[in-house]
Design a protein around this motif. Structure first.
Motif, PDB file in Angstrom:
ATOM      1  N   LYS A  16      -3.506  -9.744  -5.976  1.00 38.25           N
ATOM      2  CA  LYS A  16      -3.388  -8.686  -6.987  1.00 38.25           C
ATOM      3  C   LYS A  16      -4.751  -7.990  -7.122  1.00 38.25           C
ATOM      4  O   LYS A  16      -5.788  -8.643  -7.109  1.00 38.25           O
ATOM      5  CB  LYS A  16      -2.996  -9.277  -8.341  1.00 38.25           C
ATOM      6  N   PRO A  17      -4.725  -6.681  -7.273  1.00 41.70           N
ATOM      7  CA  PRO A  17      -6.001  -5.958  -7.404  1.00 41.70           C
ATOM      8  C   PRO A  17      -6.520  -6.017  -8.840  1.00 41.70           C
ATOM      9  O   PRO A  17      -5.776  -6.343  -9.763  1.00 41.70           O
ATOM     10  CB  PRO A  17      -5.589  -4.525  -7.056  1.00 41.70           C
ATOM     11  N   ASP A  18      -7.777  -5.687  -8.995  1.00 43.15           N
ATOM     12  CA  ASP A  18      -8.328  -5.429 -10.324  1.00 43.15           C
ATOM     13  C   ASP A  18      -7.963  -3.984 -10.661  1.00 43.15           C
ATOM     14  O   ASP A  18      -8.527  -3.042 -10.101  1.00 43.15           O
ATOM     15  CB  ASP A  18      -9.845  -5.607 -10.288  1.00 43.15           C
ATOM     16  N   VAL A  19      -6.987  -3.820 -11.551  1.00 46.21           N
ATOM     17  CA  VAL A  19      -6.454  -2.472 -11.773  1.00 46.21           C
ATOM     18  C   VAL A  19      -7.468  -1.533 -12.412  1.00 46.21           C
ATOM     19  O   VAL A  19      -7.272  -0.322 -12.411  1.00 46.21           O
ATOM     20  CB  VAL A  19      -5.153  -2.473 -12.622  1.00 46.21           C
ATOM     21  N   SER A  20      -8.522  -2.073 -12.935  1.00 39.09           N
ATOM     22  CA  SER A  20      -9.540  -1.177 -13.513  1.00 39.09           C
ATOM     23  C   SER A  20     -10.348  -0.510 -12.407  1.00 39.09           C
ATOM     24  O   SER A  20     -11.112   0.406 -12.654  1.00 39.09           O
ATOM     25  CB  SER A  20     -10.469  -1.960 -14.438  1.00 39.09           C
ATOM     26  N   LYS A  21     -10.171  -0.981 -11.172  1.00 37.29           N
ATOM     27  CA  LYS A  21     -11.016  -0.476 -10.089  1.00 37.29           C
ATOM     28  C   LYS A  21     -10.252   0.307  -9.027  1.00 37.29           C
ATOM     29  O   LYS A  21     -10.841   0.729  -8.035  1.00 37.29           O
ATOM     30  CB  LYS A  21     -11.735  -1.649  -9.417  1.00 37.29           C
ATOM     31  N   ILE A  22      -8.947   0.446  -9.186  1.00 37.42           N
ATOM     32  CA  ILE A  22      -8.184   1.173  -8.158  1.00 37.42           C
ATOM     33  C   ILE A  22      -7.647   2.478  -8.731  1.00 37.42           C
ATOM     34  O   ILE A  22      -7.437   2.592  -9.945  1.00 37.42           O
ATOM     35  CB  ILE A  22      -7.020   0.320  -7.589  1.00 37.42           C
ATOM     36  N   GLY A  23      -7.431   3.445  -7.869  1.00 36.63           N
ATOM     37  CA  GLY A  23      -6.886   4.725  -8.313  1.00 36.63           C
ATOM     38  C   GLY A  23      -5.388   4.615  -8.538  1.00 36.63           C
ATOM     39  O   GLY A  23      -4.752   3.621  -8.178  1.00 36.63           O
ATOM     40  N   PHE A  24      -4.821   5.645  -9.112  1.00 34.44           N
ATOM     41  CA  PHE A  24      -3.382   5.690  -9.395  1.00 34.44           C
ATOM     42  C   PHE A  24      -2.569   5.656  -8.098  1.00 34.44           C
ATOM     43  O   PHE A  24      -2.806   6.435  -7.178  1.00 34.44           O
ATOM     44  CB  PHE A  24      -3.047   6.961 -10.167  1.00 34.44           C
ATOM     45  N   GLY A  25      -1.610   4.740  -8.047  1.00 34.37           N
ATOM     46  CA  GLY A  25      -0.643   4.743  -6.946  1.00 34.37           C
ATOM     47  C   GLY A  25      -1.217   4.445  -5.577  1.00 34.37           C
ATOM     48  O   GLY A  25      -0.746   4.964  -4.571  1.00 34.37           O
ATOM     49  N   SER A  26      -2.241   3.580  -5.535  1.00 32.79           N
ATOM     50  CA  SER A  26      -2.889   3.295  -4.248  1.00 32.79           C
ATOM     51  C   SER A  26      -2.564   1.906  -3.723  1.00 32.79           C
ATOM     52  O   SER A  26      -2.805   1.602  -2.570  1.00 32.79           O
ATOM     53  CB  SER A  26      -4.408   3.430  -4.394  1.00 32.79           C
ATOM     54  N   CYS A  27      -2.014   1.065  -4.574  1.00 35.36           N
ATOM     55  CA  CYS A  27      -1.776  -0.341  -4.224  1.00 35.36           C
ATOM     56  C   CYS A  27      -0.338  -0.663  -4.581  1.00 35.36           C
ATOM     57  O   CYS A  27       0.127  -0.290  -5.669  1.00 35.36           O
ATOM     58  CB  CYS A  27      -2.752  -1.198  -5.032  1.00 35.36           C
TER      59      CYS A  27
ATOM     60  N   LEU B 148       0.062   7.816  -4.303  1.00 35.53           N
ATOM     61  CA  LEU B 148       0.966   8.584  -5.166  1.00 35.53           C
ATOM     62  C   LEU B 148       0.258   9.580  -6.081  1.00 35.53           C
ATOM     63  O   LEU B 148       0.918  10.278  -6.852  1.00 35.53           O
ATOM     64  CB  LEU B 148       1.833   7.628  -5.995  1.00 35.53           C
ATOM     65  N   GLY B 149      -1.058   9.648  -6.045  1.00 34.04           N
ATOM     66  CA  GLY B 149      -1.739  10.680  -6.822  1.00 34.04           C
ATOM     67  C   GLY B 149      -1.376  12.052  -6.281  1.00 34.04           C
ATOM     68  O   GLY B 149      -1.277  12.239  -5.066  1.00 34.04           O
ATOM     69  N   VAL B 150      -1.177  13.011  -7.206  1.00 34.20           N
ATOM     70  CA  VAL B 150      -0.821  14.365  -6.761  1.00 34.20           C
ATOM     71  C   VAL B 150      -2.099  15.122  -6.407  1.00 34.20           C
ATOM     72  O   VAL B 150      -2.783  15.661  -7.264  1.00 34.20           O
ATOM     73  CB  VAL B 150      -0.033  15.118  -7.844  1.00 34.20           C
ATOM     74  N   ALA B 151      -2.420  15.117  -5.123  1.00 36.31           N
ATOM     75  CA  ALA B 151      -3.612  15.796  -4.604  1.00 36.31           C
ATOM     76  C   ALA B 151      -3.408  15.906  -3.100  1.00 36.31           C
ATOM     77  O   ALA B 151      -2.600  15.170  -2.525  1.00 36.31           O
ATOM     78  CB  ALA B 151      -4.867  14.982  -4.909  1.00 36.31           C
ATOM     79  N   PRO B 152      -4.115  16.836  -2.440  1.00 35.35           N
ATOM     80  CA  PRO B 152      -3.929  16.956  -0.994  1.00 35.35           C
ATOM     81  C   PRO B 152      -4.195  15.622  -0.294  1.00 35.35           C
ATOM     82  O   PRO B 152      -5.110  14.890  -0.653  1.00 35.35           O
ATOM     83  CB  PRO B 152      -4.961  18.016  -0.598  1.00 35.35           C
ATOM     84  N   SER B 153      -3.376  15.343   0.679  1.00 33.40           N
ATOM     85  CA  SER B 153      -3.493  14.108   1.454  1.00 33.40           C
ATOM     86  C   SER B 153      -4.798  14.094   2.230  1.00 33.40           C
ATOM     87  O   SER B 153      -5.339  15.134   2.592  1.00 33.40           O
ATOM     88  CB  SER B 153      -2.318  14.027   2.425  1.00 33.40           C
ATOM     89  N   ARG B 154      -5.300  12.897   2.497  1.00 34.11           N
ATOM     90  CA  ARG B 154      -6.472  12.758   3.372  1.00 34.11           C
ATOM     91  C   ARG B 154      -6.083  12.280   4.759  1.00 34.11           C
ATOM     92  O   ARG B 154      -6.933  12.018   5.592  1.00 34.11           O
ATOM     93  CB  ARG B 154      -7.481  11.811   2.727  1.00 34.11           C
ATOM     94  N   GLN B 155      -4.773  12.166   4.989  1.00 36.32           N
ATOM     95  CA  GLN B 155      -4.282  11.781   6.317  1.00 36.32           C
ATOM     96  C   GLN B 155      -3.035  12.615   6.644  1.00 36.32           C
ATOM     97  O   GLN B 155      -2.194  12.831   5.771  1.00 36.32           O
ATOM     98  CB  GLN B 155      -3.911  10.290   6.355  1.00 36.32           C
ATOM     99  N   TYR B 156      -2.942  13.018   7.910  1.00 34.14           N
ATOM    100  CA  TYR B 156      -1.802  13.831   8.371  1.00 34.14           C
ATOM    101  C   TYR B 156      -1.429  13.445   9.798  1.00 34.14           C
ATOM    102  O   TYR B 156      -2.244  12.865  10.528  1.00 34.14           O
ATOM    103  CB  TYR B 156      -2.156  15.328   8.377  1.00 34.14           C
ATOM    104  N   LYS B 157      -0.238  13.826  10.169  1.00 34.18           N
ATOM    105  CA  LYS B 157       0.163  13.826  11.572  1.00 34.18           C
ATOM    106  C   LYS B 157       0.558  15.247  11.952  1.00 34.18           C
ATOM    107  O   LYS B 157       1.238  15.924  11.191  1.00 34.18           O
ATOM    108  CB  LYS B 157       1.378  12.912  11.808  1.00 34.18           C
ATOM    109  N   PHE B 158       0.121  15.662  13.138  1.00 32.03           N
ATOM    110  CA  PHE B 158       0.612  16.891  13.768  1.00 32.03           C
ATOM    111  C   PHE B 158       1.469  16.440  14.934  1.00 32.03           C
ATOM    112  O   PHE B 158       1.006  15.712  15.794  1.00 32.03           O
ATOM    113  CB  PHE B 158      -0.562  17.745  14.253  1.00 32.03           C
ATOM    114  N   MET B 159       2.725  16.854  14.944  1.00 30.20           N
ATOM    115  CA  MET B 159       3.626  16.434  16.014  1.00 30.20           C
ATOM    116  C   MET B 159       4.317  17.649  16.620  1.00 30.20           C
ATOM    117  O   MET B 159       4.421  18.703  15.990  1.00 30.20           O
ATOM    118  CB  MET B 159       4.684  15.454  15.468  1.00 30.20           C
TER     119      MET B 159
END
Lengths: 363, 363
Positions: A16-27, B148-159
């Motif tokens: 389990k992560p330390d939720v105070s240290k992770i961004g929203f929806g990353s884990c 799940l954060g609403v922001a531009p992705s930092r990873q993509y695929k071009f196919m």
């Protein structure tokens, strides 16, 4: 009616992560829910299985034509160890309204609620216990048919994934600065703005980037027709306390019908505060400020619950609302809503649903 | 500059379909192109590999926030065996314009063109030879970051994937019946209508379904602000011959800048036909019909090239255009454009690009 959801448990559990240290929806938690749809079979094969990558045909319609919808809600752990969901039935109703708009087949809401229940129970150790934390739940549906013709898909997946999230206000609740967007438009009546569908969020990214570059944390969207009526703020609904009333934009077809929005309207009503759902122009808002009648402003949404707005910038006119401090109603709504969500306050509205029981692997 | 694209060839080849018997975009060639983007590495690892499912994290942003764009073009086999692409550089320019609008990083157009070239050459046996057939090519980019954060992705695929397609007009070119849509809106100025992005297509499905149920093959979209100016027809641009001029809606921010549209404008100009790009209301069109000045109408797009419009139905007012027959300009444009595309006619505009050479597996 009982629904037979097959359950395969993970053989190893992730730390389990330390939720105070992770961004929203990353884990994400150890398990996920998945159910498939085929035009000739309907929805079938509901299952809980270990969280894992899924195999997608490169031609799957979701990659090309964006036929997808989602929901977001939270599970909370109370101080005495109970597990609560906040109005999940409303999320599932809206999920099907979104499905309808996007030509996606309905999901059985009873089955979906049972899937939510079992998945949360399976991964209940993932619900963080610290003040202000929760387990974010993401149900979503997307088109999987590998076909490039532009038409509704005949195959879909309904999935639920979950992510522990830290406190939105770890450093205390603080009003945000908002850029009023005049160039870009999020949605328009007749479009898909009232559906919780992917394209609305993609459409908002550019303006959000522009606002961020200028030091603003969110965008306030104006309507796409007149470019003057207030719609939403970022991906939240928005409320303004003007004089002795609270005003929020009416649901006009391009605004998402937020569940927190509805809860705020009900709660304010129970306090005897008059809430007007109507068209509200940005000019009216700036005039109210000049007249000293704009008392406070706040956004509402699942992530932040209540997000006070301290500043609006519209075409280089800047107003500071409530001296940039969190308003009285904002603070009270935040405390009462989160208190109900966390089981710390009585729930006169019947909003919380307690989840009980355990879930075992099916064989 | 040469680009090192790794090539892994399929060990087994799938049987080629009878393209007269399959639907559009249902069957894919033996290989695909794939390239990844990470914020810290940029675009990297361009590769041609056997067509296969891809592994996706369930949290990949494309499923949730629809950050994706695509292109569509065709490769043709000439009677004397050459392989031609039609204005592929224009598709790649538009791909990057779409990327820019959707906050997706630019793709190197030179590399993308080389990828197109090599992929088509690897699968050149898949280009059908029958009259009116072609190999449809689908380049696309989508967000893969599992966040799940609403922001531009930092990873993509071009196919790039490819699909042999039969003749759009196997039973002869025939005008279609069009429903003018008054309730639903495809896009609005300030939105993403000018980008070739998934959400625009998802947004159009509901109206398309409604039109189909009423016996119409396509929707004519009106603008989202006034609900009176003509925008597109289905996923095509649209032209009207009114009197001695041809009128097409101007590129106003909510209309896709079609490459066939541009080619038609250039070709008509070369014939001395005056083309007006301007706002055109549905009322003006119906008035022109009443006055006997609406001579013909047609849609333009990669799939159909030219699609004559024989009937419009707008709020229960029906007009038959050109007695429901294919118009003179429509027929001539279709013949000349497809003649150039197939190498059967001279190419005074420099539109076709011949692909030559062979591609071997890299080791």
């Amino acid at each position: 009616m009982t629904h037979r959801i097959s359950v395969e448990l993970a053989t190893t559990k992730r730390p389990k992560p330390d939720v105070s240290k992770i961004g929203f929806g990353s884990c994400f938690t150890d398990h996920m829910f998945m159910m498939d749809y085929d035009a000739d079979k309907g929805w079938h094969s509901p299952q809980i299985l270990p969280y894992q990558p899924i195999m997608m045909d490169p031609a799957a319609k979701v990659f090309h034509y964006g036929q997808t919808i989602f929901e977001g809600l939270k599970a909370y752990r109370t101080a005495d160890g109970r597990i609560l969901l906040f109005r999940p039935q409303q999320n599932l109703k809206r999920l099907n309204r979104s499905n309808e708009r996007m030509s996606i087949p309905d999901v059985d809401e009873e089955l979906a609620l049972e899937a939510l229940r079992q998945l949360v129970l399976v991964d209940q150790d993932w619900i963080p216990r610290e003040e202000g934390t929760s387990l974010y739940i993401r149900p979503y549906v997307f088109a999987t048919e590998p076909l490039l013709g532009v038409a509704p898909s005949r195959q879909y997946k309904f999935m639920i994934i979950m992510s522990p999230v830290g406190s939105y206000y770890a450093e205390g609740i603080h009003p945000v600065r908002i850029h009023v967007e005049s160039e870009y438009v999020r949605a328009v009546a007749g479009g898909v703005g009232q559906a919780k569908t992917a394209g609305n969020y993609a459409a908002g990214l550019k303006a959000q980037e522009k606002a961020s570059e200028q030091g603003y944390s969110q965008v306030l969207w104006l309507d796409g027709v007149h470019r003057k009526y207030i719609e939403e703020v970022g991906s939240m609904n928005v409320f303004f306390r003007i004089g002795d009333k609270v005003v929020t934009p009416e649901l006009n077809g391009s605004i998402l019908a937020g569940i927190t929005r509805d809860s705020v309207i009900q709660m304010l009503g129970s306090w005897g505060v008059e809430v007007e759902q109507r068209r509200l122009s940005i000019e009216e808002l700036f005039e109210a400020q000049e007249q000293g009648r704009l008392v406070e402003a706040f956004g509402t949404g699942t992530a932040a619950v209540i997000s006070p707005v301290g500043e609006l910038n519209w075409e280089n006119r800047k107003i500071i609302i409530g001296e940039g401090r969190t308003g009285e109603l904002s603070a009270r709504l935040y405390n009462e809503l989160t208190g109900i969500q966390r089981g710390e306050l009585a729930d006169p509205f019947g909003w919380v649903l307690e989840l009980k029981g355990t879930v075992s692997a099916t064989s």
